[in-house]
Design an enzyme around this catalytic site. Structure first.
Site, PDB file in Angstrom:
ATOM      1  N   CYS A  86      -0.013   9.248  -3.539  1.00 17.26           N
ATOM      2  CA  CYS A  86       0.594   8.794  -4.769  1.00 17.26           C
ATOM      3  C   CYS A  86       0.962   7.352  -4.577  1.00 17.26           C
ATOM      4  CB  CYS A  86       1.799   9.814  -4.740  1.00 17.26           C
ATOM      5  SG  CYS A  86       3.026   9.118  -6.497  1.00 17.26           S
ATOM      6  N   CYS A 123       4.405   6.697  -6.233  1.00 15.42           N
ATOM      7  CA  CYS A 123       5.533   6.798  -5.474  1.00 15.42           C
ATOM      8  C   CYS A 123       5.808   5.859  -4.265  1.00 15.42           C
ATOM      9  CB  CYS A 123       5.494   8.291  -4.626  1.00 15.42           C
ATOM     10  SG  CYS A 123       4.942   9.588  -5.883  1.00 15.42           S
ATOM     11  N   ASP A 124       4.593   5.359  -3.496  1.00 17.27           N
ATOM     12  CA  ASP A 124       4.748   4.759  -2.504  1.00 17.27           C
ATOM     13  C   ASP A 124       4.428   3.245  -2.437  1.00 17.27           C
ATOM     14  OD1 ASP A 124       5.745   6.980  -1.254  1.00 17.27           O
ATOM     15  OD2 ASP A 124       3.628   7.918  -0.857  1.00 17.27           O
TER      16      ASP A 124
END
Ligand code: NDP
Length: 346
Positions: free
Chosen positions: A136, A139-140
């Site tokens: 992701c 997300c990261d």
């Protein structure tokens, strides 16, 4: 001890499950929504959703989900943590054993469990997932300011992730196993616009280097002009091998439907595990499966479109189909919340 029989349980709280919950709650079906292992589903991993009808300026994926949940709760949908671990679907009522240890009985079930990110099967991926390896980017990605990063995949997700990662990373390399991208022209063009984004075609990732302490430090890539180099490499063929220094690796190689709990049930799954809905006969489409009382909506039954707006559409269809089914199934319609005796009564 007696157990209440629900009219409807919805497994999954992504856009399909929420849309089903809104429709079902408005129709007084008192749905119980099991939030699943990834509450909110794939949209919670997305930044801006630009193609959901009614939001000309775009809307955050998480915001769309939170608003959908609020809308469903407003109409009386009940939400509960947990997912289905085992399901008895051979007769009515349906019996659902949850990860929380609870058992829930219901006349109807909408499977809206979505699909989860696929992994590449590179060496060390188990150890490094969450330590510099991610499925992701939204997300990261921010952890990789100033890094060189690599993305595996050639579809629309990989292109979107490349654009997102280009905001943080020094260099982004998209690794795709064949010459032609699967992505649509518009998303591929957006990724190509960034000078610091490169495409390694006919190339695959076989090993990721690093440790849980230091994160990802490198990757080994194989390539072959005819594409699909990994199978040639594994068969001992002549492929070019390159070690690549990177601080992050992102997988964007598609998704697997979350249907493990259906494998021992009569619900039909296709060869890749997607739920198969019933032969529609003269209807245009249905979300009903061939198993009485079991319906499906969203990515878990739609391997073709997999869009938020289509998932919302099939979610609403499933709730309408359940409403019809509850009305027409005689044994259910008479007294749908009548308690049943369980073994504990004996
Ligand atoms: P896709 O299935 O479309 O693409 C997966 C990509 O990963 C393909 O290029 C595939 O290669 C590659 N791949 C699959 N398995 C492996 C493997 N084991 N090793 C290496 N490479 C692999 O998935 P996406 O998640 O990109 O997209 C899913 C759906 O969502 C699509 O319909 C897409 O259009 C849609 N989507 C739309 C967006 C938008 O419109 N803005 C954004 C994101 C997704 P190959 O091509 O060789 O099969």
């Amino acid at each position: 001890m007696t157990e209440e029989i629900r009219k409807l349980v919805i497994a999954g709280s992504g856009v399909a499950g929420l849309s089903a919950a809104v429709y079902a709650a408005r129709a007084d079906l008192d749905p119980l929504v099991l939030e699943g292992d990834e509450p909110g589903g794939q949209l919670t991993l997305t930044t801006d959703v630009e193609n959901y009808l009614g939001f000309p300026e775009g809307v955050g994926g998480m915001e769309l989900i939170l608003r959908g949940k609020e809308q469903a709760e407003q109409f009386g949908a009940e939400f509960q943590h947990g997912s289905i671990e085992a399901a008895g679907l051979n007769g009515q009522p349906l019996e659902l054993s949850l990860s929380t240890g609870d058992t829930v009985y219901t006349w109807a079930l909408i499977v809206a469990t979505g699909a989860s990110a696929r992994w590449v099967d590179a060496e060390n991926e188990d150890e490094l997932m969450g330590h510099g390896l991610s499925t992701c980017a939204t997300c990261d990605g921010a952890f990789h300011r100033g890094d060189d990063v690599l993305i595996a995949g050639g579809g629309d997700s990989a292109m979107e992730e490349a654009v997102f990662l280009a905001k943080f990373a020094d260099n982004v390399t998209v690794v795709h196993r064949r010459e032609e991208l699967r992505a649509s022209k518009i998303t591929a063009d957006r990724a190509r616009e960034h000078d610091d984004t490169e495409f390694a075609r006919n190339t695959e990732l076989v090993t990721i280097q690093g440790s849980q302490e230091d994160g990802v430090t490198g990757a080994t890539l194989v390539s072959h002009p005819n594409g699909y180099p990994r199978e040639k490499y594994e068969a001992g063929g002549d492929v070019a091998t390159e070690d690549f220094g990177v601080g992050g690796v992102f997988y964007a190689v598609g998704h697997e439907p979350n249907t493990d709990f259906l494998r021992e049930t009569p619900v039909d799954l296709d060869k890749d595990g997607y739920v198969q809905t019933a032969d529609t006969g003269d209807a245009w489409a249905t979300t009903a499966t061939a198993t009485d009382g079991v319906f499906a909506a969203g990515d878990v039954m739609d391997r073709e479109y997999q869009q938020a707006v289509t998932a919302a559409g099939t979610g609403s269809m499933a709730a309408l189909d359940v409403e019809d089914w509850l009305e027409s199934a005689a044994e259910v319609a008479t007294d749908s919340t009548e308690p049943i005796a369980t073994e504990a009564d004996d």
